[in-house]
Motif scaffolding. Structure first.
Motif, PDB file in Angstrom:
ATOM      1  N   TYR A 263      -8.253   4.252 -29.536  1.00  0.00           N
ATOM      2  CA  TYR A 263      -9.149   4.511 -28.264  1.00  0.00           C
ATOM      3  C   TYR A 263      -8.139   5.084 -27.184  1.00  0.00           C
ATOM      4  O   TYR A 263      -6.908   4.965 -27.369  1.00  0.00           O
ATOM      5  N   ILE A 264      -8.690   6.243 -26.436  1.00  0.00           N
ATOM      6  CA  ILE A 264      -7.915   6.999 -25.467  1.00  0.00           C
ATOM      7  C   ILE A 264      -8.810   6.413 -24.136  1.00  0.00           C
ATOM      8  O   ILE A 264      -9.851   6.374 -23.837  1.00  0.00           O
ATOM      9  N   TRP A 265      -7.926   5.769 -23.161  1.00  0.00           N
ATOM     10  CA  TRP A 265      -8.404   5.277 -21.985  1.00  0.00           C
ATOM     11  C   TRP A 265      -8.463   6.267 -20.856  1.00  0.00           C
ATOM     12  O   TRP A 265      -7.592   6.995 -20.434  1.00  0.00           O
ATOM     13  N   LEU A 266      -9.539   6.204 -20.042  1.00  0.00           N
ATOM     14  CA  LEU A 266      -9.692   6.846 -18.846  1.00  0.00           C
ATOM     15  C   LEU A 266      -9.795   6.032 -17.779  1.00  0.00           C
ATOM     16  O   LEU A 266     -10.782   5.191 -17.642  1.00  0.00           O
ATOM     17  N   ILE A 267      -8.859   6.089 -16.747  1.00  0.00           N
ATOM     18  CA  ILE A 267      -8.825   5.370 -15.634  1.00  0.00           C
ATOM     19  C   ILE A 267      -9.651   6.098 -14.578  1.00  0.00           C
ATOM     20  O   ILE A 267      -9.066   7.341 -14.240  1.00  0.00           O
ATOM     21  N   ILE A 268     -10.542   5.890 -13.914  1.00  0.00           N
ATOM     22  CA  ILE A 268     -11.455   6.838 -12.956  1.00  0.00           C
ATOM     23  C   ILE A 268     -11.588   5.994 -11.343  1.00  0.00           C
ATOM     24  O   ILE A 268     -11.728   4.826 -11.434  1.00  0.00           O
ATOM     25  N   SER A 269     -11.183   6.785 -10.481  1.00  0.00           N
ATOM     26  CA  SER A 269     -11.112   6.194  -9.103  1.00  0.00           C
ATOM     27  C   SER A 269     -12.526   5.927  -8.703  1.00  0.00           C
ATOM     28  O   SER A 269     -13.457   6.221  -9.160  1.00  0.00           O
ATOM     29  N   ASP A 270     -12.547   5.073  -7.763  1.00  0.00           N
ATOM     30  CA  ASP A 270     -13.781   4.491  -7.203  1.00  0.00           C
ATOM     31  C   ASP A 270     -14.503   5.421  -6.540  1.00  0.00           C
ATOM     32  O   ASP A 270     -13.848   5.959  -5.374  1.00  0.00           O
ATOM     33  N   GLY A 271     -15.468   5.746  -6.569  1.00  0.00           N
ATOM     34  CA  GLY A 271     -16.439   6.744  -5.886  1.00  0.00           C
ATOM     35  C   GLY A 271     -15.913   8.188  -5.936  1.00  0.00           C
ATOM     36  O   GLY A 271     -16.210   9.025  -5.309  1.00  0.00           O
ATOM     37  N   GLY A 272     -14.742   8.388  -6.781  1.00  0.00           N
ATOM     38  CA  GLY A 272     -14.299   9.744  -6.766  1.00  0.00           C
ATOM     39  C   GLY A 272     -14.162  10.314  -8.176  1.00  0.00           C
ATOM     40  O   GLY A 272     -14.863   9.904  -8.872  1.00  0.00           O
ATOM     41  N   ASN A 273     -13.440  11.288  -8.391  1.00  0.00           N
ATOM     42  CA  ASN A 273     -13.336  11.876  -9.847  1.00  0.00           C
ATOM     43  C   ASN A 273     -12.071  12.020 -10.357  1.00  0.00           C
ATOM     44  O   ASN A 273     -11.808  12.628 -11.411  1.00  0.00           O
ATOM     45  N   ALA A 274     -11.089  11.409  -9.650  1.00  0.00           N
ATOM     46  CA  ALA A 274      -9.533  11.540 -10.279  1.00  0.00           C
ATOM     47  C   ALA A 274      -9.606  10.619 -11.351  1.00  0.00           C
ATOM     48  O   ALA A 274      -9.906   9.449 -11.238  1.00  0.00           O
ATOM     49  N   THR A 275      -8.994  11.114 -12.333  1.00  0.00           N
ATOM     50  CA  THR A 275      -9.040  10.332 -13.685  1.00  0.00           C
ATOM     51  C   THR A 275      -7.514  10.466 -14.310  1.00  0.00           C
ATOM     52  O   THR A 275      -6.922  11.493 -14.278  1.00  0.00           O
ATOM     53  N   ALA A 276      -6.938   9.285 -14.751  1.00  0.00           N
ATOM     54  CA  ALA A 276      -5.768   9.243 -15.631  1.00  0.00           C
ATOM     55  C   ALA A 276      -6.107   9.033 -16.971  1.00  0.00           C
ATOM     56  O   ALA A 276      -7.041   8.214 -17.185  1.00  0.00           O
ATOM     57  N   VAL A 277      -5.595   9.764 -17.873  1.00  0.00           N
ATOM     58  CA  VAL A 277      -5.912   9.356 -19.212  1.00  0.00           C
ATOM     59  C   VAL A 277      -4.548   8.926 -20.143  1.00  0.00           C
ATOM     60  O   VAL A 277      -3.431   9.357 -19.655  1.00  0.00           O
ATOM     61  N   ILE A 278      -5.028   7.733 -20.592  1.00  0.00           N
ATOM     62  CA  ILE A 278      -3.694   7.206 -21.447  1.00  0.00           C
ATOM     63  C   ILE A 278      -3.817   7.552 -22.906  1.00  0.00           C
ATOM     64  O   ILE A 278      -4.956   7.616 -23.535  1.00  0.00           O
ATOM     65  N   ASP A 279      -2.730   7.775 -23.243  1.00  0.00           N
ATOM     66  CA  ASP A 279      -2.635   8.079 -25.162  1.00  0.00           C
ATOM     67  C   ASP A 279      -3.532   9.249 -25.539  1.00  0.00           C
ATOM     68  O   ASP A 279      -4.239   8.671 -26.474  1.00  0.00           O
ATOM     69  N   PRO A 280      -3.601  10.300 -24.873  1.00  0.00           N
ATOM     70  CA  PRO A 280      -4.599  11.258 -25.657  1.00  0.00           C
ATOM     71  C   PRO A 280      -4.217  11.833 -26.734  1.00  0.00           C
ATOM     72  O   PRO A 280      -3.451  12.842 -26.902  1.00  0.00           O
ATOM     73  N   GLY A 281      -4.566  11.422 -28.146  1.00  0.00           N
ATOM     74  CA  GLY A 281      -4.112  11.718 -29.191  1.00  0.00           C
ATOM     75  C   GLY A 281      -4.794  12.944 -29.748  1.00  0.00           C
ATOM     76  O   GLY A 281      -4.325  13.637 -30.506  1.00  0.00           O
TER      77      GLY A 281
END
Ligand code: ZN
Ligand code: FE
Length: 258
Positions: free
Chosen positions: A14-32
């Motif tokens: 699993y590659i996890w995407l954290i996405i901001s509330d109501g926005g589009n900023a995204t952090a990606v965890i462990d992109p294999g």
């Protein structure tokens, strides 16, 4: 509320995407792998703000270079693992401020699976890579059993309602081992039913929670009499400390075919 989405990669990452509330900023965890992340970012109209890596294994960092080419995206990762794509090395007690998401994550040093493995914790979320899995834990490739036991102990001490985002979908097979250790654990038996139902619909079993893991995960239950007894039976000797129990469980699972 921020949102966390999963992207599948390889067999069971699993590659996890954290996405901001109501926005589009995204952090990606462990992109294999870059391709499925790029696809998800494009499909959902998301902007990549940062990449965070938990450890140096290819199935967690292999997609970083492909995601950052031509973009000034910071890449956070453990200082002690020499990952060449990391631009912002992190250490125990450090923080990662994801300003576009309004989230700050704290860095926890959790060696064992690898020597410099870290987790990211904040806003009720834990991203723990290959250290803690639901109903199981990572293999010891570089660290010692004492290190891994201590690392898992640290994670177990986080608040019970912490949502646990692991690096792999291993829950169903982990539960076969958990039930070999504790065949009568009612929490584990109940959890297995819901996990089987989720997997039948091809749904992820994650996130888990720290409270759930403390009730079903044998590797977090080394101090329980039942787990100790089972581990002693496997090892054919008394196991006086929690680390001894952990070491026996890990050896047992390494050879377990459930
Ligand atoms: Zn790994
Ligand atoms: Fe992995």
């Amino acid at each position: 509320m921020i949102d966390v989405l999963h992207v599948r990669a390889f067999e069971d990452n699993y590659i996890w995407l954290i996405i901001s509330d109501g926005g589009n900023a995204t952090a990606v965890i462990d992109p294999g792998d870059a391709a499925p992340v790029q696809e998800a970012l494009a499909r959902l109209g998301l902007r990549l703000e940062a990449i965070l890596c938990t450890h140096h294994h290819g199935d967690h960092v292999g997609g970083v270079a492909g995601l950052v080419t031509g973009k000034p995206v910071p890449v956070y990762g453990p200082a002690r693992e020499g990952i060449h794509t990391v631009t912002h090395p992190v250490v125990e007690g450090g923080t990662v401020s994801l300003t576009g998401l309004g989230v700050t994550l704290r860095v926890l040093d959790i060696p064992g699976h690898t020597r410099g493995h870290v987790a990211y914790y904040g806003a009720g979320m834990l991203f723990c890579g290959d250290t803690l899995f639901s109903a199981g834990c990572g293999r010891l490739f570089e660290g010692t059993t004492a290190q891994m036991h201590h690392s898992l102990q640290r994670l177990a001490d986080l608040p019970g309602d912490t949502r646990v985002y692991c690096g792999h979908e291993y829950t169903e097979s982990n539960l076969r081992f958990a039930l070999a250790v504790e065949p009568d654990n009612a929490a584990t038996l109940g959890y297995r039913n819901s996990v089987i139902a989720l997997r039948r619909r091809d749904r992820p079993t994650l996130p888990s929670t720290i409270a759930l893991e403390k009730s079903v995960n044998p590797f977090l239950r080394c101090d329980s009499a039942g787990v100790r007894g089972a581990a002693e039976q496997f090892a054919h000797k008394p196991l006086p400390s929690g680390v001894d129990v952990f070491a026996a469980l890990r050896r047992w699972k390494d050879g377990f075919n459930g």
